[in-house]
Scaffold this active site. Structure first.
Site, PDB file in Angstrom:
ATOM      1  N   LYS A   1       0.857  -1.189   0.000  1.00 52.34           N
ATOM      2  CA  LYS A   1       0.000   0.000   0.000  1.00 52.34           C
ATOM      3  C   LYS A   1       0.895   1.241   0.000  1.00 52.34           C
ATOM      4  O   LYS A   1       1.492   1.589   1.009  1.00 52.34           O
ATOM      5  CB  LYS A   1      -0.906   0.043   1.241  1.00 52.34           C
ATOM      6  CG  LYS A   1      -1.989   1.102   1.063  1.00 52.34           C
ATOM      7  CD  LYS A   1      -2.446   1.766   2.335  1.00 52.34           C
ATOM      8  CE  LYS A   1      -1.539   2.853   2.824  1.00 52.34           C
ATOM      9  NZ  LYS A   1      -1.426   4.048   1.947  1.00 52.34           N
TER      10      LYS A   1
ATOM     11  N   CYS B   1      14.000  10.891   6.440  1.00 52.18           N
ATOM     12  CA  CYS B   1      14.153  10.506   7.841  1.00 52.18           C
ATOM     13  C   CYS B   1      15.612  10.543   8.270  1.00 52.18           C
ATOM     14  O   CYS B   1      15.910  10.579   9.454  1.00 52.18           O
ATOM     15  CB  CYS B   1      13.539   9.139   8.084  1.00 52.18           C
ATOM     16  SG  CYS B   1      14.069   7.955   6.866  1.00 52.18           S
TER      17      CYS B   1
ATOM     18  N   GLU C   1      11.424  16.105  14.105  1.00 54.50           N
ATOM     19  CA  GLU C   1      11.896  16.264  12.731  1.00 54.50           C
ATOM     20  C   GLU C   1      11.202  17.459  12.107  1.00 54.50           C
ATOM     21  O   GLU C   1       9.968  17.521  12.120  1.00 54.50           O
ATOM     22  CB  GLU C   1      11.456  15.054  11.912  1.00 54.50           C
ATOM     23  CG  GLU C   1      12.306  13.855  11.991  1.00 54.50           C
ATOM     24  CD  GLU C   1      11.780  12.763  11.067  1.00 54.50           C
ATOM     25  OE1 GLU C   1      12.568  12.241  10.292  1.00 54.50           O
ATOM     26  OE2 GLU C   1      10.589  12.429  11.123  1.00 54.50           O
TER      27      GLU C   1
ATOM     28  N   GLU D   1      10.513   1.316   9.886  1.00 57.81           N
ATOM     29  CA  GLU D   1      11.517   2.364   9.668  1.00 57.81           C
ATOM     30  C   GLU D   1      10.789   3.676   9.908  1.00 57.81           C
ATOM     31  O   GLU D   1       9.992   4.112   9.081  1.00 57.81           O
ATOM     32  CB  GLU D   1      12.081   2.228   8.251  1.00 57.81           C
ATOM     33  CG  GLU D   1      13.480   2.766   8.138  1.00 57.81           C
ATOM     34  CD  GLU D   1      13.473   4.194   7.696  1.00 57.81           C
ATOM     35  OE1 GLU D   1      13.466   5.077   8.584  1.00 57.81           O
ATOM     36  OE2 GLU D   1      13.454   4.421   6.484  1.00 57.81           O
TER      37      GLU D   1
HETATM   38  P1  ADP Z   1       3.323  11.110   6.934  1.00 56.76           P
HETATM   39  O1  ADP Z   1       2.734  11.790   8.123  1.00 56.76           O
HETATM   40  O2  ADP Z   1       4.693  11.526   6.627  1.00 56.76           O
HETATM   41  O3  ADP Z   1       2.449  11.063   5.729  1.00 56.76           O
HETATM   42  P2  ADP Z   1       2.489   8.500   7.721  1.00 56.76           P
HETATM   43  O4  ADP Z   1       3.146   7.626   8.698  1.00 56.76           O
HETATM   44  O5  ADP Z   1       1.157   9.052   8.059  1.00 56.76           O
HETATM   45  O6  ADP Z   1       3.550   9.632   7.406  1.00 56.76           O
HETATM   46  O7  ADP Z   1       2.348   7.775   6.330  1.00 56.76           O
HETATM   47  C1  ADP Z   1       3.179   6.743   5.856  1.00 56.76           C
HETATM   48  C2  ADP Z   1       2.322   5.682   5.218  1.00 56.76           C
HETATM   49  O8  ADP Z   1       1.435   5.187   6.210  1.00 56.76           O
HETATM   50  C3  ADP Z   1       1.427   6.146   4.081  1.00 56.76           C
HETATM   51  O9  ADP Z   1       1.340   5.102   3.120  1.00 56.76           O
HETATM   52  C4  ADP Z   1       0.100   6.352   4.732  1.00 56.76           C
HETATM   53  O10 ADP Z   1      -1.002   6.201   3.860  1.00 56.76           O
HETATM   54  C5  ADP Z   1       0.111   5.209   5.730  1.00 56.76           C
HETATM   55  N1  ADP Z   1      -0.804   5.371   6.865  1.00 56.76           N
HETATM   56  C6  ADP Z   1      -1.101   6.487   7.562  1.00 56.76           C
HETATM   57  N2  ADP Z   1      -1.974   6.222   8.547  1.00 56.76           N
HETATM   58  C7  ADP Z   1      -2.236   4.879   8.485  1.00 56.76           C
HETATM   59  C8  ADP Z   1      -3.056   3.976   9.240  1.00 56.76           C
HETATM   60  N3  ADP Z   1      -3.789   4.392  10.248  1.00 56.76           N
HETATM   61  N4  ADP Z   1      -3.057   2.676   8.872  1.00 56.76           N
HETATM   62  C9  ADP Z   1      -2.310   2.252   7.840  1.00 56.76           C
HETATM   63  N5  ADP Z   1      -1.528   3.035   7.108  1.00 56.76           N
HETATM   64  C10 ADP Z   1      -1.485   4.350   7.417  1.00 56.76           C
END
Ligand code: ADP
Length: 483
Positions: free
Chosen positions: A181, A290, A387, A256
Site C-alpha cells: 500500500k 528521515c 523532525e 523504519e
Molecule cells: P506522513 O505523516 O509523513 O504522511 P504516515 O506515517 O502518516 O507519514 O504515512 C506513511 C504511510 O502510512 C502512508 O502510506 C500512509 O497512507 C500510511 N498510513 C497512515 N496512517 C495509516 C493507518 N492508520 N493505517 C495504515 N496506514 C497508514
C-alpha cells in the site's frame, strides 16, 4: 499532463491479485503535482475489500512461488531491475511530478531502486541453511531458512520508488508474496513499478499494489492472520499504531520510523567537507528525509566560519519546479508540510534563534519554502526535539565532546547521525558513543543497497538492504532427526 515515452507506465487502477482493477466502490482519488497543484491522475481508491482480495491472491500464489528455485526468483528480479533501468526517464518524471523532488534526484532514486532489485537478486541465491554439530550420536540437526509467507508493506511519499523496492525485493527473493500500500500522495510510482514487474514475468498474485484509504487497508493487512509480516516506513505515530494492530496476531514487523539526526562538526574538521556534507544531507529532497540532518552542532572554535560558509552555499540553491533544469529545491509535499516548517521557525525565533536566510514561503508558490538558516539554535526549541522535514538548517553551538554527545543522544529517535573530525581517537570514541543505527564519519553518503539501513530506539525495528535485509523475510526452522 504527464507525457511519457511509454504511456502505459501511467497506471491509475490498483493491481490486485494479478489484475489491474477499479475500486469495488468505483471511487477514485486525485493525485496532484505538489509544485503546480495540477491534477496528474484519478487513481482507484481501494479499501478493505480489495485489501482482502490482494491478501487472498498472495496466499494463493505463495505455494507456487516459495517452491521456485532461487535462481528463478533471482532472474525475475534482475529482469525487473533491467526494465527499471530502461525506463529510468519515465519513472523519474512520474516521481518528480507526484512528489516534487528535482529530476536529478528522482533519477538517482530510480537507479537506487534498480540496485536494490539487483542486490536482492544476488542475495536470493545465498540463503543457505546450517548443519549443526550433533549432541547425540543417534541424531542429526539442521536449520532451514524458509520464507515468512504472505507479507504486507506500507510505504511513504518521500521516496516512493526506493521504499517500495527495499521491501518488495527482499520479500520476493526470500520466496514471500507481498501486498503493497503506497502513500496516497504518490501512488503512481508504485503502480509504474508494478507494471514493470508484470512485464518482467512476475506470476499472478505474487505482488499486489492497492492504493486508497490508509486506515481501512492498514487494518485489514494488520489484522489478517494470513499476513505474517508487515514492513512499514513512515511516521513514528503511525508505526506505533500499526504495531498495536499487529499485536493480536503477533505479526513480524519491520519498522523504519522517524529520525532526528544530529550532524556534528568538531573544531578539527575539514570545514569545507562538512559544509558540503551538510548541504547534501540537509537539502536533499528538500529536507524531507528521515535521515536528514535535523540538528547541526558546531564546535565554538569554528562556529562562525561554518555558519558563514553554509550561508554562502545556501544562497546559491536554485528553487523551482523539479522538472526544470538546474533546480535543486522543489516544493514540499503539501501545505501542511509548509505550515510545520513555519511553526518550527517561529518557535525557534521566539526562543532566541536568529534567521540568517529564508524563514518564509518562497515566491514560487504556496508549497515552496525558502532554504532557511538559523543560528543560535537551542535544545528547548521544537526543531531540536522533532523532525522539521523541511529545508531548515538550525545550527547549535557546543564546547566539549561530552556536551555534544549528551545533546545528540537526548532524543527518543536513533536512526542516523553524522560527524566530522580528523582526530582518529575522537572518531572512534564518538562513533561508538552515538546511540543511532547508522553513523556517517566525515561523510553523509551512507544509504546504499549494501549497508544495513535502520534505527534504534523509537526509530524502528529491523534493517533494510545488506545481507541482513533478506533475513527480515525468512524464518528459521530447526529440524532434529533420529538416525
Ligand atoms: P506522513 O505523516 O509523513 O504522511 P504516515 O506515517 O502518516 O507519514 O504515512 C506513511 C504511510 O502510512 C502512508 O502510506 C500512509 O497512507 C500510511 N498510513 C497512515 N496512517 C495509516 C493507518 N492508520 N493505517 C495504515 N496506514 C497508514
Amino acid at each position: 499532463m504527464l507525457v511519457l515515452n511509454d504511456p502505459s507506465l501511467l497506471q491509475t487502477r490498483g493491481f490486485v491479485a494479478g489484475r489491474w482493477s477499479h475500486a469495488v466502490s468505483g471511487a477514485t482519488f486525485v493525485v496532484c503535482n505538489p509544485a503546480s497543484g495540477d491534477v496528474l491522475a484519478d487513481v482507484a481508491c481501494m479499501a478493505g475489500d480489495e485489501a482482502q482480495q490482494a491478501i487472498d491472491g498472495a496466499a494463493a500464489a505463495l505455494a507456487g512461488w516459495r517452491k521456485t528455485v532461487a535462481t528463478q526468483r533471482s532472474h525475475l528480479l534482475r529482469a525487473w531491475a533491467g526494465l527499471v533501468r530502461t525506463h529510468v526517464e519515465d519513472l523519474a518524471l512520474i516521481l518528480t511530478s507526484e512528489q516534487g523532488k528535482p529530476l536529478v534526484e528522482a533519477r538517482a532514486e530510480v537507479l537506487s531502486g534498480a540496485a536494490f532489485l539487483e542486490w536482492f537478486a544476488e542475495e536470493a541465491r545465498r540463503v543457505d541453511g546450517e548443519i549443526l554439530q550433533t549432541t547425540r550420536s543417534d541424531q542429526r540437526m539442521y536449520v532451514l531458512k524458509e520464507p515468512v509467507g504472505v507479507c504486507a508493506a506500507i510505504t511513504p511519499w518521500n521516496f516512493p520508488m526506493s521504499m517500495m523496492v527495499r521491501k518488495v525485493a527482499p520479500a520476493l527473493a526470500a520466496g514471500c508474496t507481498i501486498v503493497v500500500k503506497p502513500a496516497e500522495q504518490t501512488p503512481l510510482s508504485a503502480l509504474a513499478l508494478a507494471e514493470l514487474a508484470v512485464r518482467a514475468g512476475l506470476p499472478e498474485g505474487v505482488l499486489s499494489v492497492i492504493c486508497g484509504a490508509p486506515q481501512e487497508i492498514g487494518k485489514v493487512l494488520c489484522e489478517s492472520h494470513t499476513v505474517r509480516k508487515l514492513s512499514f516506513t513512515g511516521s513514528t505515530a503511525t508505526g506505533r499504531l500499526l504495531m498495536a494492530q499487529c499485536a493480536h496476531n503477533v505479526k513480524k514487523l519491520s519498522l523504519e520510523l522517524g529520525g532526528n539526526a544530529p550532524f556534528i562538526v568538531f573544531d578539527d574538521a575539514d570545514v569545507d567537507a562538512a559544509v558540503e556534507g551538510a548541504m547534501f544531507i540537509k537539502f536533499r529532497n528538500m529536507g524531507q528525509m528521515c535521515i536528514s540532518a535535523n540538528r547541526l552542532y558546531v564546535q565554538a572554535g569554528i562556529y562562525e566560519v561554518f555558519v558563514d560558509k553554509l550561508q554562502r552555499a545556501m544562497k546559491a540553491l536554485t528553487v523551482g519546479e523539479g522538472t526544470q533544469m538546474g533546480v535543486q529545491q522543489g516544493p514540499l509535499i503539501n501545505p501542511a508540510a509548509v505550515a510545520k516548517v513555519q511553526q518550527h521557525i517561529e518557535d525557534a525565533e521566539q526562543r532566541g534563534a536568529t534567521v540568517l536566510l529564508g524563514g518564509r514561503q518562497h515566491d514560487k508558490g504556496h508549497t515552496f519554502f525558502s532554504p532557511t538558516l538559523l543560528r543560535d539554535a537551542g535544545r528547548d526549541m521544537l526543531l531540536a526535539r522533532e523532525e522539521t522535514f523541511g529545508p531548515v538548517a538550525a545550527v547549535f553551538r557546543f564546547d566539549t565532546v561530552e556536551q555534544v554527545l549528551e545533546a545528540a543522544n537526548d532524543t527518543p529517535y536513533g536512526l542516523a547521525a553524522y560527524f566530522y573530525s580528523r582526530d582518529l581517537h575522537k572518531v572512534w570514541a564518538v562513533a561508538e558513543a552515538l546511540e543511532f543505527g547508522m553513523v556517517g564519519v566525515n561523510t553523509v553518503m551512507i544509504a546504499n543497497e549494501v549497508a544495513p539501513f535502520g534505527g534504534v530506539k523509537q526509530s524502528g525495528l529491523g534493517r533494510e538492504g545488506s545481507r541482513h535485509g533478506i533475513t527480515e523475510y525468512l524464518e528459521l526452522k530447526y529440524v532434529c532427526m533420529a538416525a
